[in-house]
Scaffold this motif. Structure first.
Motif, PDB file in Angstrom:
ATOM      1  N   LEU A 217       0.827  -1.211   0.000  1.00 24.78           N
ATOM      2  CA  LEU A 217       0.000   0.000   0.000  1.00 24.78           C
ATOM      3  C   LEU A 217       0.858   1.255   0.000  1.00 24.78           C
ATOM      4  O   LEU A 217       0.562   2.221  -0.714  1.00 24.78           O
ATOM      5  N   ALA A 218       1.913   1.259   0.801  1.00 25.40           N
ATOM      6  CA  ALA A 218       2.777   2.435   0.898  1.00 25.40           C
ATOM      7  C   ALA A 218       3.487   2.693  -0.426  1.00 25.40           C
ATOM      8  O   ALA A 218       3.606   3.838  -0.854  1.00 25.40           O
ATOM      9  N   ARG A 219       3.939   1.634  -1.080  1.00 28.37           N
ATOM     10  CA  ARG A 219       4.598   1.785  -2.385  1.00 28.37           C
ATOM     11  C   ARG A 219       3.630   2.409  -3.387  1.00 28.37           C
ATOM     12  O   ARG A 219       3.986   3.315  -4.129  1.00 28.37           O
ATOM     13  N   GLU A 220       2.389   1.936  -3.408  1.00 30.24           N
ATOM     14  CA  GLU A 220       1.380   2.488  -4.312  1.00 30.24           C
ATOM     15  C   GLU A 220       1.092   3.956  -4.004  1.00 30.24           C
ATOM     16  O   GLU A 220       0.770   4.730  -4.902  1.00 30.24           O
ATOM     17  N   ALA A 221       1.202   4.330  -2.738  1.00 35.17           N
ATOM     18  CA  ALA A 221       0.919   5.704  -2.323  1.00 35.17           C
ATOM     19  C   ALA A 221       2.160   6.586  -2.381  1.00 35.17           C
ATOM     20  O   ALA A 221       2.087   7.783  -2.110  1.00 35.17           O
ATOM     21  N   GLY A 222       3.315   6.002  -2.708  1.00 38.36           N
ATOM     22  CA  GLY A 222       4.552   6.767  -2.754  1.00 38.36           C
ATOM     23  C   GLY A 222       5.021   7.198  -1.376  1.00 38.36           C
ATOM     24  O   GLY A 222       5.630   8.254  -1.216  1.00 38.36           O
ATOM     25  N   GLU A 223       4.759   6.373  -0.382  1.00 36.35           N
ATOM     26  CA  GLU A 223       5.132   6.691   0.997  1.00 36.35           C
ATOM     27  C   GLU A 223       6.097   5.649   1.543  1.00 36.35           C
ATOM     28  O   GLU A 223       6.213   4.550   0.999  1.00 36.35           O
ATOM     29  N   ASP A 224       6.748   5.993   2.634  1.00 32.23           N
ATOM     30  CA  ASP A 224       7.631   5.064   3.332  1.00 32.23           C
ATOM     31  C   ASP A 224       6.901   4.485   4.534  1.00 32.23           C
ATOM     32  O   ASP A 224       6.041   5.141   5.120  1.00 32.23           O
ATOM     33  N   VAL A 225       7.277   3.274   4.902  1.00 33.25           N
ATOM     34  CA  VAL A 225       6.717   2.637   6.087  1.00 33.25           C
ATOM     35  C   VAL A 225       7.680   2.862   7.243  1.00 33.25           C
ATOM     36  O   VAL A 225       8.854   2.498   7.146  1.00 33.25           O
ATOM     37  N   PRO A 226       7.205   3.460   8.329  1.00 31.16           N
ATOM     38  CA  PRO A 226       8.079   3.637   9.492  1.00 31.16           C
ATOM     39  C   PRO A 226       8.540   2.287  10.033  1.00 31.16           C
ATOM     40  O   PRO A 226       7.838   1.278   9.906  1.00 31.16           O
ATOM     41  N   GLU A 227       9.696   2.258  10.612  1.00 32.97           N
ATOM     42  CA  GLU A 227      10.232   1.038  11.212  1.00 32.97           C
ATOM     43  C   GLU A 227       9.590   0.772  12.561  1.00 32.97           C
ATOM     44  O   GLU A 227       9.107   1.680  13.235  1.00 32.97           O
ATOM     45  N   ASN A 228       9.603  -0.486  12.961  1.00 32.21           N
ATOM     46  CA  ASN A 228       9.208  -0.923  14.301  1.00 32.21           C
ATOM     47  C   ASN A 228       7.786  -0.539  14.694  1.00 32.21           C
ATOM     48  O   ASN A 228       7.543  -0.144  15.834  1.00 32.21           O
ATOM     49  N   LEU A 229       6.837  -0.671  13.776  1.00 31.27           N
ATOM     50  CA  LEU A 229       5.446  -0.398  14.117  1.00 31.27           C
ATOM     51  C   LEU A 229       4.874  -1.539  14.951  1.00 31.27           C
ATOM     52  O   LEU A 229       5.251  -2.702  14.784  1.00 31.27           O
ATOM     53  N   SER A 230       3.939  -1.208  15.817  1.00 30.42           N
ATOM     54  CA  SER A 230       3.211  -2.230  16.562  1.00 30.42           C
ATOM     55  C   SER A 230       2.075  -2.748  15.685  1.00 30.42           C
ATOM     56  O   SER A 230       1.766  -2.168  14.637  1.00 30.42           O
ATOM     57  N   LYS A 231       1.441  -3.831  16.114  1.00 29.04           N
ATOM     58  CA  LYS A 231       0.296  -4.355  15.380  1.00 29.04           C
ATOM     59  C   LYS A 231      -0.787  -3.284  15.246  1.00 29.04           C
ATOM     60  O   LYS A 231      -1.372  -3.122  14.177  1.00 29.04           O
ATOM     61  N   ALA A 232      -1.060  -2.574  16.330  1.00 30.54           N
ATOM     62  CA  ALA A 232      -2.101  -1.549  16.314  1.00 30.54           C
ATOM     63  C   ALA A 232      -1.740  -0.406  15.371  1.00 30.54           C
ATOM     64  O   ALA A 232      -2.575   0.051  14.580  1.00 30.54           O
ATOM     65  N   GLN A 233      -0.496   0.055  15.429  1.00 28.61           N
ATOM     66  CA  GLN A 233      -0.062   1.147  14.553  1.00 28.61           C
ATOM     67  C   GLN A 233      -0.116   0.722  13.088  1.00 28.61           C
ATOM     68  O   GLN A 233      -0.541   1.492  12.222  1.00 28.61           O
ATOM     69  N   ALA A 234       0.312  -0.504  12.800  1.00 26.76           N
ATOM     70  CA  ALA A 234       0.282  -1.009  11.434  1.00 26.76           C
ATOM     71  C   ALA A 234      -1.153  -1.080  10.927  1.00 26.76           C
ATOM     72  O   ALA A 234      -1.442  -0.689   9.793  1.00 26.76           O
ATOM     73  N   SER A 235      -2.062  -1.558  11.753  1.00 27.03           N
ATOM     74  CA  SER A 235      -3.463  -1.658  11.366  1.00 27.03           C
ATOM     75  C   SER A 235      -4.045  -0.289  11.040  1.00 27.03           C
ATOM     76  O   SER A 235      -4.758  -0.123  10.041  1.00 27.03           O
ATOM     77  N   GLU A 236      -3.745   0.694  11.857  1.00 24.25           N
ATOM     78  CA  GLU A 236      -4.248   2.050  11.626  1.00 24.25           C
ATOM     79  C   GLU A 236      -3.672   2.640  10.342  1.00 24.25           C
ATOM     80  O   GLU A 236      -4.389   3.282   9.570  1.00 24.25           O
ATOM     81  N   LEU A 237      -2.389   2.392  10.083  1.00 20.61           N
ATOM     82  CA  LEU A 237      -1.775   2.910   8.862  1.00 20.61           C
ATOM     83  C   LEU A 237      -2.333   2.190   7.631  1.00 20.61           C
ATOM     84  O   LEU A 237      -2.564   2.814   6.595  1.00 20.61           O
ATOM     85  N   ILE A 238      -2.588   0.895   7.747  1.00 21.78           N
ATOM     86  CA  ILE A 238      -3.209   0.153   6.647  1.00 21.78           C
ATOM     87  C   ILE A 238      -4.573   0.761   6.328  1.00 21.78           C
ATOM     88  O   ILE A 238      -4.898   1.005   5.167  1.00 21.78           O
ATOM     89  N   ASP A 239      -5.380   1.017   7.356  1.00 26.45           N
ATOM     90  CA  ASP A 239      -6.698   1.622   7.139  1.00 26.45           C
ATOM     91  C   ASP A 239      -6.571   2.969   6.428  1.00 26.45           C
ATOM     92  O   ASP A 239      -7.319   3.269   5.501  1.00 26.45           O
ATOM     93  N   GLU A 240      -5.621   3.768   6.862  1.00 26.81           N
ATOM     94  CA  GLU A 240      -5.411   5.089   6.261  1.00 26.81           C
ATOM     95  C   GLU A 240      -5.012   4.978   4.794  1.00 26.81           C
ATOM     96  O   GLU A 240      -5.570   5.656   3.922  1.00 26.81           O
ATOM     97  N   LEU A 241      -4.051   4.097   4.508  1.00 24.26           N
ATOM     98  CA  LEU A 241      -3.577   3.952   3.135  1.00 24.26           C
ATOM     99  C   LEU A 241      -4.628   3.306   2.233  1.00 24.26           C
ATOM    100  O   LEU A 241      -4.728   3.647   1.059  1.00 24.26           O
TER     101      LEU A 241
END
Length: 65
Positions: A31-55
């Motif tokens: 998703l981040a590649r498609e959006a031209g964004e970088d994925v922050p390192e060391n995300l938690s499950k909750a943070q990853a889920s929220e970023l997935i929803d956003e993207l």
């Protein structure tokens, strides 16, 4: 009639503070590649889920565009 299960806020997950899972990371990177964004390192499950929803909300592919 099928009812969807009630979604729990990721911040309330019992395991939400654990590191994101491999599948979460893979999907998030796609998703981040498609959006031209970088994925922050060391995300938690909750943070990853929220970023997935956003993207997902910004993805032209997922919105049929």
């Amino acid at each position: 009639m099928s009812e969807r299960p009630v979604e729990k806020d990721p911040e309330d997950w019992a395991t939400g503070d654990e590191p994101m899972t491999g599948p979460q990371e893979s999907y998030l990177r796609t998703l981040a590649r498609e959006a031209g964004e970088d994925v922050p390192e060391n995300l938690s499950k909750a943070q990853a889920s929220e970023l997935i929803d956003e993207l997902q909300g910004r993805s032209k592919r997922l919105q049929g565009g």
